[in-house]
Design a protein around this motif. Structure first.
Motif, mmCIF file in Angstrom:
data_model
loop_
_atom_site.group_PDB
_atom_site.id
_atom_site.type_symbol
_atom_site.label_atom_id
_atom_site.label_comp_id
_atom_site.label_asym_id
_atom_site.label_seq_id
_atom_site.Cartn_x
_atom_site.Cartn_y
_atom_site.Cartn_z
ATOM 1 N N TRP A 1 0.941 -1.136 0.099
ATOM 2 C CA TRP A 1 -0.011 0.012 -0.239
ATOM 3 C C TRP A 1 0.813 1.355 -0.126
ATOM 4 C CZ3 TRP A 1 -1.996 2.633 4.857
ATOM 5 C CH2 TRP A 1 -2.842 3.522 4.490
ATOM 6 N N LEU A 2 1.970 1.249 0.673
ATOM 7 C CA LEU A 2 2.751 2.418 0.908
ATOM 8 C C LEU A 2 3.730 2.645 -0.245
ATOM 9 C CD1 LEU A 2 3.785 2.085 4.595
ATOM 10 C CD2 LEU A 2 2.383 3.658 3.718
ATOM 11 N N ILE A 3 4.195 1.674 -0.899
ATOM 12 C CA ILE A 3 4.805 1.688 -2.311
ATOM 13 C C ILE A 3 4.050 2.247 -3.266
ATOM 14 C CG2 ILE A 3 6.003 0.304 -3.940
ATOM 15 C CD1 ILE A 3 7.219 -1.446 -1.604
ATOM 16 N N ARG A 4 2.756 1.797 -3.473
ATOM 17 C CA ARG A 4 1.800 2.204 -4.410
ATOM 18 C C ARG A 4 1.758 3.594 -4.130
ATOM 19 N NH1 ARG A 4 -2.976 -0.916 -3.582
ATOM 20 N NH2 ARG A 4 -1.831 -2.606 -4.424
ATOM 21 N N MET A 5 1.536 4.119 -2.866
ATOM 22 C CA MET A 5 1.197 5.389 -2.595
ATOM 23 C C MET A 5 2.538 6.218 -3.180
ATOM 24 S SD MET A 5 -0.587 6.532 0.849
ATOM 25 C CE MET A 5 -0.760 5.212 1.631
ATOM 26 N N THR A 6 3.579 5.855 -2.671
ATOM 27 C CA THR A 6 4.812 6.371 -3.145
ATOM 28 C C THR A 6 4.945 6.649 -4.654
ATOM 29 O OG1 THR A 6 5.677 5.536 -1.038
ATOM 30 C CG2 THR A 6 7.557 6.674 -2.921
ATOM 31 N N VAL B 1 9.346 -0.846 -12.576
ATOM 32 C CA VAL B 1 9.417 -2.388 -12.433
ATOM 33 C C VAL B 1 10.923 -2.832 -12.037
ATOM 34 C CG1 VAL B 1 7.406 -3.185 -13.841
ATOM 35 C CG2 VAL B 1 9.669 -3.062 -14.868
ATOM 36 N N LEU B 2 12.082 -2.027 -12.660
ATOM 37 C CA LEU B 2 13.282 -2.142 -12.449
ATOM 38 C C LEU B 2 13.597 -1.678 -10.958
ATOM 39 C CD1 LEU B 2 14.992 -1.034 -15.724
ATOM 40 C CD2 LEU B 2 14.732 -3.353 -14.948
ATOM 41 N N ILE B 3 13.138 -0.636 -10.420
ATOM 42 C CA ILE B 3 13.382 -0.268 -8.885
ATOM 43 C C ILE B 3 12.816 -1.296 -7.958
ATOM 44 C CG2 ILE B 3 12.709 1.509 -7.464
ATOM 45 C CD1 ILE B 3 12.668 3.569 -9.591
ATOM 46 N N LEU B 4 11.690 -1.538 -8.481
ATOM 47 C CA LEU B 4 10.976 -2.367 -7.436
ATOM 48 C C LEU B 4 11.557 -4.002 -7.323
ATOM 49 C CD1 LEU B 4 7.094 -1.645 -7.862
ATOM 50 C CD2 LEU B 4 8.751 -0.933 -5.882
ATOM 51 N N TYR B 5 12.172 -4.219 -8.583
ATOM 52 C CA TYR B 5 12.662 -5.585 -8.666
ATOM 53 C C TYR B 5 14.039 -5.774 -8.117
ATOM 54 C CZ TYR B 5 14.029 -10.161 -10.552
ATOM 55 O OH TYR B 5 14.375 -11.535 -10.732
ATOM 56 N N ILE C 1 5.297 -7.170 -7.318
ATOM 57 C CA ILE C 1 5.537 -5.878 -8.279
ATOM 58 C C ILE C 1 4.162 -5.797 -8.910
ATOM 59 C CG2 ILE C 1 6.424 -5.147 -10.413
ATOM 60 C CD1 ILE C 1 8.965 -6.276 -9.329
ATOM 61 N N SER C 2 3.532 -6.896 -9.333
ATOM 62 C CA SER C 2 2.143 -6.942 -9.912
ATOM 63 C C SER C 2 0.958 -6.361 -9.004
ATOM 64 C CB SER C 2 1.829 -8.464 -10.277
ATOM 65 O OG SER C 2 0.471 -8.483 -10.699
ATOM 66 N N ASP C 3 1.240 -6.881 -7.589
ATOM 67 C CA ASP C 3 0.122 -6.381 -6.641
ATOM 68 C C ASP C 3 0.356 -4.838 -6.602
ATOM 69 O OD1 ASP C 3 -0.777 -8.947 -6.471
ATOM 70 O OD2 ASP C 3 0.430 -9.346 -4.432
ATOM 71 N N VAL C 4 1.539 -4.215 -6.480
ATOM 72 C CA VAL C 4 1.994 -2.992 -5.855
ATOM 73 C C VAL C 4 1.373 -2.076 -7.103
ATOM 74 C CG1 VAL C 4 3.570 -1.088 -5.875
ATOM 75 C CG2 VAL C 4 3.953 -3.405 -4.474
ATOM 76 N N LEU C 5 1.755 -2.494 -8.420
ATOM 77 C CA LEU C 5 1.331 -1.720 -9.507
ATOM 78 C C LEU C 5 -0.023 -1.843 -10.226
ATOM 79 C CD1 LEU C 5 4.953 -1.831 -11.546
ATOM 80 C CD2 LEU C 5 4.074 -0.009 -9.894
ATOM 81 N N ASN D 1 -0.995 -6.949 -14.445
ATOM 82 C CA ASN D 1 -0.633 -8.361 -14.666
ATOM 83 C C ASN D 1 0.538 -8.938 -14.632
ATOM 84 O OD1 ASN D 1 -0.306 -10.698 -16.659
ATOM 85 N ND2 ASN D 1 -2.476 -10.760 -16.582
ATOM 86 N N HIS D 2 0.746 -10.060 -13.985
ATOM 87 C CA HIS D 2 1.996 -10.536 -13.783
ATOM 88 C C HIS D 2 2.937 -10.933 -14.963
ATOM 89 C CE1 HIS D 2 4.879 -13.898 -13.265
ATOM 90 N NE2 HIS D 2 4.905 -13.607 -12.034
ATOM 91 N N ASN D 3 2.193 -11.043 -16.305
ATOM 92 C CA ASN D 3 3.023 -11.295 -17.359
ATOM 93 C C ASN D 3 3.432 -9.654 -17.797
ATOM 94 O OD1 ASN D 3 3.019 -13.795 -17.787
ATOM 95 N ND2 ASN D 3 0.835 -13.827 -18.942
ATOM 96 N N THR D 4 2.800 -8.509 -17.510
ATOM 97 C CA THR D 4 3.161 -7.318 -17.975
ATOM 98 C C THR D 4 4.224 -6.786 -17.163
ATOM 99 O OG1 THR D 4 0.706 -6.902 -18.297
ATOM 100 C CG2 THR D 4 2.193 -4.877 -18.010
ATOM 101 N N VAL D 5 4.340 -7.409 -16.017
ATOM 102 C CA VAL D 5 5.591 -7.194 -15.142
ATOM 103 C C VAL D 5 6.819 -7.923 -15.877
ATOM 104 C CG1 VAL D 5 6.617 -7.617 -13.053
ATOM 105 C CG2 VAL D 5 4.341 -7.045 -12.736
ATOM 106 N N LYS D 6 6.604 -9.159 -16.143
ATOM 107 C CA LYS D 6 7.716 -9.799 -16.986
ATOM 108 C C LYS D 6 8.200 -8.940 -18.234
ATOM 109 C CE LYS D 6 6.813 -14.612 -16.051
ATOM 110 N NZ LYS D 6 6.546 -15.746 -16.699
ATOM 111 N N SER D 7 7.237 -8.573 -19.020
ATOM 112 C CA SER D 7 7.477 -8.061 -20.265
ATOM 113 C C SER D 7 7.908 -6.515 -19.902
ATOM 114 C CB SER D 7 6.057 -7.723 -20.912
ATOM 115 O OG SER D 7 6.369 -6.926 -22.032
ATOM 116 N N ARG D 8 7.811 -5.871 -19.054
ATOM 117 C CA ARG D 8 8.218 -4.669 -18.703
ATOM 118 C C ARG D 8 9.783 -4.733 -18.349
ATOM 119 N NH1 ARG D 8 3.465 -0.965 -16.251
ATOM 120 N NH2 ARG D 8 1.919 -0.997 -18.005
ATOM 121 N N LEU D 9 10.050 -5.827 -17.327
ATOM 122 C CA LEU D 9 11.181 -5.815 -16.678
ATOM 123 C C LEU D 9 12.012 -6.356 -17.736
ATOM 124 C CD1 LEU D 9 12.709 -5.943 -14.023
ATOM 125 C CD2 LEU D 9 12.023 -8.744 -13.941
#
Length: 176
Positions: free
Chosen positions: A66-71, A129-133, A143-147, A150-158
Protein backbone atom coordinates in the motif's frame (compact mmCIF):
# COMPACT_ATOMS: atom_id res chain seq x y z
CA UNK A 1 -2.92 15.96 25.89
CA UNK A 2 -4.97 12.76 26.01
CA UNK A 3 -5.39 10.25 23.20
CA UNK A 4 -8.02 7.59 22.85
CA UNK A 5 -6.93 3.99 22.31
CA UNK A 6 -7.59 4.10 18.57
CA UNK A 7 -5.47 7.22 18.18
CA UNK A 8 -2.57 5.57 20.04
CA UNK A 9 -2.83 2.51 17.78
CA UNK A 10 -2.70 4.75 14.71
CA UNK A 11 0.34 6.59 16.06
CA UNK A 12 2.11 3.31 16.85
CA UNK A 13 1.33 2.04 13.36
CA UNK A 14 2.71 5.25 11.83
CA UNK A 15 5.90 4.87 13.88
CA UNK A 16 6.21 1.28 12.62
CA UNK A 17 5.72 2.50 9.01
CA UNK A 18 8.57 4.95 9.46
CA UNK A 19 10.82 2.38 11.12
CA UNK A 20 10.02 -0.57 8.83
CA UNK A 21 9.46 1.10 5.45
CA UNK A 22 10.83 4.66 5.58
CA UNK A 23 14.19 3.89 3.99
CA UNK A 24 12.61 1.72 1.27
CA UNK A 25 10.07 4.40 0.40
CA UNK A 26 12.77 7.08 0.26
CA UNK A 27 14.92 4.90 -2.00
CA UNK A 28 11.99 4.29 -4.36
CA UNK A 29 11.14 7.99 -4.48
CA UNK A 30 14.78 8.95 -5.02
CA UNK A 31 15.26 6.46 -7.82
CA UNK A 32 12.05 7.67 -9.39
CA UNK A 33 12.74 11.42 -9.06
CA UNK A 34 16.54 11.53 -8.81
CA UNK A 35 16.23 14.35 -6.25
CA UNK A 36 16.89 13.72 -2.57
CA UNK A 37 14.92 16.68 -1.18
CA UNK A 38 11.88 15.90 -3.33
CA UNK A 39 12.03 12.21 -2.41
CA UNK A 40 12.03 13.10 1.29
CA UNK A 41 9.01 15.36 0.74
CA UNK A 42 7.20 12.57 -1.11
CA UNK A 43 7.84 10.09 1.72
CA UNK A 44 6.61 12.60 4.27
CA UNK A 45 3.48 13.13 2.20
CA UNK A 46 2.96 9.34 1.92
CA UNK A 47 3.24 8.92 5.69
CA UNK A 48 0.82 11.75 6.40
CA UNK A 49 -1.61 10.43 3.80
CA UNK A 50 -1.38 6.88 5.17
CA UNK A 51 -2.04 8.13 8.70
CA UNK A 52 -5.21 9.90 7.59
CA UNK A 53 -6.36 7.00 5.40
CA UNK A 54 -5.75 4.16 7.86
CA UNK A 55 -9.48 3.78 8.52
CA UNK A 56 -10.11 3.19 4.82
CA UNK A 57 -7.29 0.62 4.40
CA UNK A 58 -9.04 -2.56 3.23
CA UNK A 59 -6.26 -5.07 3.99
CA UNK A 60 -6.38 -6.37 0.41
CA UNK A 61 -2.60 -6.00 0.34
CA UNK A 62 0.15 -5.59 2.90
CA UNK A 63 0.91 -2.20 4.40
CA UNK A 64 4.23 -2.24 2.52
CA UNK A 65 2.49 -2.75 -0.83
CA UNK A 66 0.00 0.00 0.00
CA UNK A 67 2.75 2.45 0.97
CA UNK A 68 4.88 1.64 -2.09
CA UNK A 69 1.86 2.14 -4.36
CA UNK A 70 1.18 5.52 -2.73
CA UNK A 71 4.84 6.50 -3.12
CA UNK A 72 4.90 5.64 -6.81
CA UNK A 73 1.61 7.43 -7.46
CA UNK A 74 2.82 10.58 -5.69
CA UNK A 75 6.10 10.43 -7.65
CA UNK A 76 4.11 10.17 -10.89
CA UNK A 77 1.95 13.12 -9.85
CA UNK A 78 5.04 15.10 -8.97
CA UNK A 79 6.59 14.43 -12.38
CA UNK A 80 3.38 15.59 -14.10
CA UNK A 81 3.33 18.99 -12.42
CA UNK A 82 4.01 21.87 -14.75
CA UNK A 83 6.70 23.41 -12.59
CA UNK A 84 8.72 20.23 -12.55
CA UNK A 85 8.17 19.35 -16.22
CA UNK A 86 9.11 22.77 -17.49
CA UNK A 87 12.08 23.69 -15.36
CA UNK A 88 15.29 22.16 -16.55
CA UNK A 89 18.14 21.91 -14.16
CA UNK A 90 21.25 19.84 -14.10
CA UNK A 91 22.50 18.52 -10.82
CA UNK A 92 26.20 19.01 -10.38
CA UNK A 93 28.31 15.89 -10.16
CA UNK A 94 29.49 15.48 -6.58
CA UNK A 95 33.17 16.05 -5.96
CA UNK A 96 35.23 13.17 -4.72
CA UNK A 97 36.04 14.32 -1.22
CA UNK A 98 37.14 11.04 0.29
CA UNK A 99 40.76 10.72 -0.71
CA UNK A 100 40.83 7.27 0.87
CA UNK A 101 38.67 5.83 -1.92
CA UNK A 102 40.57 3.26 -3.87
CA UNK A 103 40.48 3.35 -7.65
CA UNK A 104 38.19 0.28 -7.65
CA UNK A 105 35.81 1.93 -5.15
CA UNK A 106 35.73 5.08 -7.26
CA UNK A 107 34.99 3.14 -10.47
CA UNK A 108 32.20 1.19 -8.75
CA UNK A 109 30.72 4.39 -7.34
CA UNK A 110 30.84 6.13 -10.72
CA UNK A 111 29.34 3.07 -12.40
CA UNK A 112 26.50 3.01 -9.86
CA UNK A 113 25.87 6.75 -10.37
CA UNK A 114 25.79 6.24 -14.14
CA UNK A 115 23.28 3.40 -13.81
CA UNK A 116 21.08 5.55 -11.57
CA UNK A 117 21.24 8.48 -14.01
CA UNK A 118 20.29 6.28 -16.95
CA UNK A 119 17.59 4.54 -14.92
CA UNK A 120 16.08 7.95 -14.17
CA UNK A 121 15.80 8.58 -17.92
CA UNK A 122 13.79 5.43 -18.68
CA UNK A 123 10.06 5.47 -19.35
CA UNK A 124 8.17 5.36 -16.04
CA UNK A 125 6.63 1.96 -16.75
CA UNK A 126 10.10 0.45 -17.17
CA UNK A 127 11.75 2.45 -14.40
CA UNK A 128 9.23 1.44 -11.76
CA UNK A 129 9.50 -2.34 -12.35
CA UNK A 130 13.32 -2.15 -12.38
CA UNK A 131 13.35 -0.17 -9.12
CA UNK A 132 10.96 -2.55 -7.42
CA UNK A 133 12.69 -5.68 -8.69
CA UNK A 134 16.36 -4.76 -8.24
CA UNK A 135 16.40 -2.14 -5.52
CA UNK A 136 13.45 -3.28 -3.41
CA UNK A 137 13.93 -6.95 -4.28
CA UNK A 138 10.21 -7.54 -4.70
CA UNK A 139 9.01 -10.64 -6.51
CA UNK A 140 7.20 -10.28 -9.81
CA UNK A 141 3.94 -11.14 -8.03
CA UNK A 142 4.56 -8.42 -5.42
CA UNK A 143 5.32 -5.93 -8.19
CA UNK A 144 2.11 -6.99 -9.90
CA UNK A 145 0.23 -6.28 -6.66
CA UNK A 146 1.94 -2.92 -6.05
CA UNK A 147 1.40 -1.64 -9.58
CA UNK A 148 -1.94 -3.38 -10.00
CA UNK A 149 -0.93 -4.87 -13.35
CA UNK A 150 -0.87 -8.40 -14.76
CA UNK A 151 2.05 -10.66 -13.80
CA UNK A 152 2.96 -11.14 -17.49
CA UNK A 153 2.98 -7.37 -17.96
CA UNK A 154 5.53 -7.15 -15.13
CA UNK A 155 7.71 -9.76 -16.88
CA UNK A 156 7.47 -7.93 -20.19
CA UNK A 157 8.25 -4.51 -18.68
CA UNK A 158 11.15 -5.96 -16.73
CA UNK A 159 12.70 -7.46 -19.86
CA UNK A 160 12.12 -4.34 -21.94
CA UNK A 161 13.36 -2.09 -19.13
CA UNK A 162 16.57 -4.09 -18.73
CA UNK A 163 17.13 -3.93 -22.49
CA UNK A 164 16.47 -0.18 -22.63
CA UNK A 165 18.83 0.44 -19.69
CA UNK A 166 21.52 -1.72 -21.30
CA UNK A 167 21.19 0.22 -24.57
CA UNK A 168 21.42 3.58 -22.78
CA UNK A 169 24.52 2.48 -20.90
CA UNK A 170 26.15 1.10 -24.05
CA UNK A 171 25.40 4.32 -25.97
CA UNK A 172 26.86 6.31 -23.12
CA UNK A 173 30.05 4.22 -23.20
CA UNK A 174 30.35 4.67 -26.98
CA UNK A 175 30.09 8.46 -26.64
CA UNK A 176 31.94 8.81 -23.33
Amino acid sequence: MQYDEGELDRRELLVSFIRDYGDDLKRIAYLYLNDLAESEDIVQEVLIKSYHQLDSFRHESSYKTWLIRMTINLCKDHKKRWSVRNIFYKQEAPEVRDHKLTETDYIQKESSNEIMQQLARLAPKHKEVLILYYYEELTMQEISDVLQINHNTVKSRLLRGKQALKEKLERREDHG
